[in-house]
Design a protein around this motif. Structure first.
Motif, PDB file in Angstrom:
ATOM      1  N   PHE A 115    -107.128  -7.799  33.735  1.00 25.60           N
ATOM      2  CA  PHE A 115    -107.832  -6.956  34.784  1.00 25.60           C
ATOM      3  C   PHE A 115    -107.765  -5.561  34.477  1.00 25.60           C
ATOM      4  O   PHE A 115    -106.772  -5.248  33.788  1.00 25.60           O
ATOM      5  N   LEU A 116    -108.553  -4.797  35.029  1.00 22.61           N
ATOM      6  CA  LEU A 116    -108.231  -3.415  34.607  1.00 22.61           C
ATOM      7  C   LEU A 116    -108.847  -2.628  36.116  1.00 22.61           C
ATOM      8  O   LEU A 116    -109.982  -2.965  36.477  1.00 22.61           O
ATOM      9  N   LEU A 117    -107.763  -2.125  36.746  1.00 22.23           N
ATOM     10  CA  LEU A 117    -108.050  -1.434  37.969  1.00 22.23           C
ATOM     11  C   LEU A 117    -108.140   0.095  38.031  1.00 22.23           C
ATOM     12  O   LEU A 117    -107.243   0.668  37.420  1.00 22.23           O
ATOM     13  N   GLY A 118    -109.118   0.633  38.596  1.00 21.27           N
ATOM     14  CA  GLY A 118    -109.489   1.952  38.708  1.00 21.27           C
ATOM     15  C   GLY A 118    -108.524   2.568  40.027  1.00 21.27           C
ATOM     16  O   GLY A 118    -109.157   1.953  41.085  1.00 21.27           O
ATOM     17  N   ILE A 119    -107.571   3.421  39.910  1.00 21.01           N
ATOM     18  CA  ILE A 119    -106.820   3.697  41.226  1.00 21.01           C
ATOM     19  C   ILE A 119    -107.507   4.793  41.832  1.00 21.01           C
ATOM     20  O   ILE A 119    -107.627   5.762  41.393  1.00 21.01           O
ATOM     21  N   VAL A 120    -108.130   4.639  43.154  1.00 24.95           N
ATOM     22  CA  VAL A 120    -108.878   5.905  43.739  1.00 24.95           C
ATOM     23  C   VAL A 120    -108.450   5.855  45.071  1.00 24.95           C
ATOM     24  O   VAL A 120    -107.727   5.066  45.586  1.00 24.95           O
ATOM     25  N   TRP A 121    -109.045   7.030  45.655  1.00 25.08           N
ATOM     26  CA  TRP A 121    -108.495   7.255  46.970  1.00 25.08           C
ATOM     27  C   TRP A 121    -109.552   6.594  48.093  1.00 25.08           C
ATOM     28  O   TRP A 121    -108.999   6.343  49.130  1.00 25.08           O
ATOM     29  N   ASP A 122    -110.683   6.477  47.748  1.00 23.55           N
ATOM     30  CA  ASP A 122    -111.535   6.011  48.564  1.00 23.55           C
ATOM     31  C   ASP A 122    -112.805   5.287  48.245  1.00 23.55           C
ATOM     32  O   ASP A 122    -113.036   4.850  47.251  1.00 23.55           O
ATOM     33  N   GLU A 123    -113.508   4.832  49.294  1.00 23.72           N
ATOM     34  CA  GLU A 123    -114.671   4.073  48.979  1.00 23.72           C
ATOM     35  C   GLU A 123    -115.747   4.341  47.951  1.00 23.72           C
ATOM     36  O   GLU A 123    -116.254   3.976  47.163  1.00 23.72           O
ATOM     37  N   ALA A 124    -116.119   5.871  48.304  1.00 27.55           N
ATOM     38  CA  ALA A 124    -116.879   6.530  47.651  1.00 27.55           C
ATOM     39  C   ALA A 124    -116.430   6.677  46.176  1.00 27.55           C
ATOM     40  O   ALA A 124    -117.308   6.457  45.349  1.00 27.55           O
ATOM     41  N   GLN A 125    -115.268   6.822  45.922  1.00 20.94           N
ATOM     42  CA  GLN A 125    -114.623   6.905  44.359  1.00 20.94           C
ATOM     43  C   GLN A 125    -114.694   5.438  43.843  1.00 20.94           C
ATOM     44  O   GLN A 125    -115.051   5.234  42.772  1.00 20.94           O
ATOM     45  N   ALA A 126    -114.530   4.571  44.581  1.00 20.29           N
ATOM     46  CA  ALA A 126    -114.342   3.148  44.382  1.00 20.29           C
ATOM     47  C   ALA A 126    -115.949   2.640  43.644  1.00 20.29           C
ATOM     48  O   ALA A 126    -116.135   2.115  42.766  1.00 20.29           O
ATOM     49  N   ASN A 127    -117.167   3.362  44.710  1.00 23.42           N
ATOM     50  CA  ASN A 127    -118.404   2.881  44.301  1.00 23.42           C
ATOM     51  C   ASN A 127    -118.844   3.619  43.031  1.00 23.42           C
ATOM     52  O   ASN A 127    -119.774   3.194  42.241  1.00 23.42           O
ATOM     53  N   ALA A 128    -118.234   4.778  42.686  1.00 23.63           N
ATOM     54  CA  ALA A 128    -118.803   5.434  41.406  1.00 23.63           C
ATOM     55  C   ALA A 128    -117.843   4.948  40.249  1.00 23.63           C
ATOM     56  O   ALA A 128    -117.993   5.647  38.972  1.00 23.63           O
ATOM     57  N   LEU A 129    -116.944   4.088  40.252  1.00 28.66           N
ATOM     58  CA  LEU A 129    -116.322   3.412  39.095  1.00 28.66           C
ATOM     59  C   LEU A 129    -117.289   2.666  38.196  1.00 28.66           C
ATOM     60  O   LEU A 129    -118.337   2.211  38.709  1.00 28.66           O
ATOM     61  N   PRO A 130    -117.214   2.583  36.861  1.00 27.85           N
ATOM     62  CA  PRO A 130    -117.892   1.820  36.039  1.00 27.85           C
ATOM     63  C   PRO A 130    -117.783   0.287  36.295  1.00 27.85           C
ATOM     64  O   PRO A 130    -116.844   0.052  37.067  1.00 27.85           O
ATOM     65  N   LYS A 131    -118.859  -0.396  35.992  1.00 28.23           N
ATOM     66  CA  LYS A 131    -119.031  -1.768  36.753  1.00 28.23           C
ATOM     67  C   LYS A 131    -117.692  -2.528  36.167  1.00 28.23           C
ATOM     68  O   LYS A 131    -117.305  -3.462  36.954  1.00 28.23           O
ATOM     69  N   HIS A 132    -117.225  -2.439  35.012  1.00 28.81           N
ATOM     70  CA  HIS A 132    -116.195  -3.122  34.546  1.00 28.81           C
ATOM     71  C   HIS A 132    -114.726  -2.856  35.037  1.00 28.81           C
ATOM     72  O   HIS A 132    -113.739  -3.515  34.635  1.00 28.81           O
ATOM     73  N   ILE A 133    -114.709  -2.016  35.847  1.00 29.68           N
ATOM     74  CA  ILE A 133    -113.276  -1.636  36.411  1.00 29.68           C
ATOM     75  C   ILE A 133    -113.355  -1.964  37.641  1.00 29.68           C
ATOM     76  O   ILE A 133    -114.364  -1.360  38.685  1.00 29.68           O
ATOM     77  N   GLU A 134    -112.393  -2.773  38.432  1.00 28.21           N
ATOM     78  CA  GLU A 134    -112.335  -2.930  39.656  1.00 28.21           C
ATOM     79  C   GLU A 134    -111.510  -1.893  40.511  1.00 28.21           C
ATOM     80  O   GLU A 134    -110.560  -1.153  39.935  1.00 28.21           O
ATOM     81  N   PRO A 135    -111.943  -1.495  41.698  1.00 31.87           N
ATOM     82  CA  PRO A 135    -111.244  -0.381  42.401  1.00 31.87           C
ATOM     83  C   PRO A 135    -109.970  -0.955  43.213  1.00 31.87           C
ATOM     84  O   PRO A 135    -109.798  -1.869  43.538  1.00 31.87           O
ATOM     85  N   TRP A 136    -108.916  -0.043  43.166  1.00 32.30           N
ATOM     86  CA  TRP A 136    -107.774  -0.425  43.689  1.00 32.30           C
ATOM     87  C   TRP A 136    -107.538   0.902  44.681  1.00 32.30           C
ATOM     88  O   TRP A 136    -107.266   1.828  44.168  1.00 32.30           O
ATOM     89  N   ILE A 137    -107.970   1.184  46.076  1.00 26.08           N
ATOM     90  CA  ILE A 137    -108.076   1.996  46.842  1.00 26.08           C
ATOM     91  C   ILE A 137    -106.400   2.271  47.302  1.00 26.08           C
ATOM     92  O   ILE A 137    -105.889   1.395  47.908  1.00 26.08           O
ATOM     93  N   VAL A 138    -105.967   3.250  47.053  1.00 27.23           N
ATOM     94  CA  VAL A 138    -104.662   3.644  47.349  1.00 27.23           C
ATOM     95  C   VAL A 138    -104.555   5.160  48.013  1.00 27.23           C
ATOM     96  O   VAL A 138    -105.050   6.162  47.318  1.00 27.23           O
ATOM     97  N   GLY A 139    -103.967   5.293  48.954  1.00 26.00           N
ATOM     98  CA  GLY A 139    -103.616   6.433  49.800  1.00 26.00           C
ATOM     99  C   GLY A 139    -102.378   7.176  49.272  1.00 26.00           C
ATOM    100  O   GLY A 139    -101.866   6.965  48.119  1.00 26.00           O
TER     101      GLY A 139
END
Ligand SMILES: [Zn+2]
Length: 200
Positions: A115-139
């Protein structure tokens, strides 16, 4: 486990030694296991790597769905991509025993997952990730590394577990392989003879 993991990370961090997080052979047994509380962005900056196991007792949701957890090994690599966005690349090798929903016996499930997780701050950043990257929302705070790995494992657990082979009532299923004379019995002439003899 949680506290020792934290202390270890802090001490590594303060010494600026956080390049490769692989425990030497001489370390305590606890260093064989993945730490739970981490700060993913710091780990990404440090390009931290882990090659560890996770104890069954640290995976309560997986344990609930399984008869037993035989092993869970993970390789994780934190890094930043070309744009500086933190990422976690991982691979999981696990084996669990599930209850087959057809015969109710146990069945082994081997899980190999990358798996490949993109570490993002929030939902908006999560939605902007490329399709093949799963979001990992981290504060800002430390977050639970084992929990996110557990979620990846759960994605591989079938909704309804069943053996690949026909496992239900093997006695009935094997009838087709038995000689027809047995499955469709005809009167045996010898037993008729024996019956006649008995009457005399
Ligand atoms: Zn079965």
């Amino acid at each position: 486990m949680l506290e020792s993991g934290l202390n270890r990370i802090r001490s590594f961090d303060s010494q600026g030694l956080f390049l490769y997080y692989r425990a030497p052979m001489s370390e305590q047994a606890q260093d064989l296991y993945l730490p739970r509380a981490v700060e993913p962005r710091k780990l990404a900056t440090a390009q931290a790597a882990f090659e560890r196991s996770i104890r069954a007792s640290d995976l309560p949701r997986l344990a609930e769905l399984s008869l037993s957890i035989d092993k869970v090994d993970v390789k994780l690599q934190f890094d930043r991509n070309d744009q500086g966005r933190p990422e976690l690349q991982g691979s999981i090798a696990a084996c669990v025993q599930l209850e087959c929903q057809r015969c109710l016996e146990s069945m082994s499930l081997n899980i190999e997952r990358d798996f490949l997780l993109g570490i993002v701050w929030d939902e908006a950043q999560a939605n902007a990730l490329p399709k093949h990257i799963e979001p990992w929302i981290v504060g800002e705070d430390e977050t639970d590394l084992i929990e996110i790995v557990e979620e990846e494992i759960l994605l591989n657990i079938p909704v309804v577990a069943r053996h690949d082979e026909d496992c239900l009532n093997p006695d009935l299923l094997s009838v087709g392989e038995i000689d027809e004379e047995i499955s469709e019995p005809k009167e045996n002439p010898f037993s008729v003879l024996a019956g006649l003899k008995g009457k005399h």
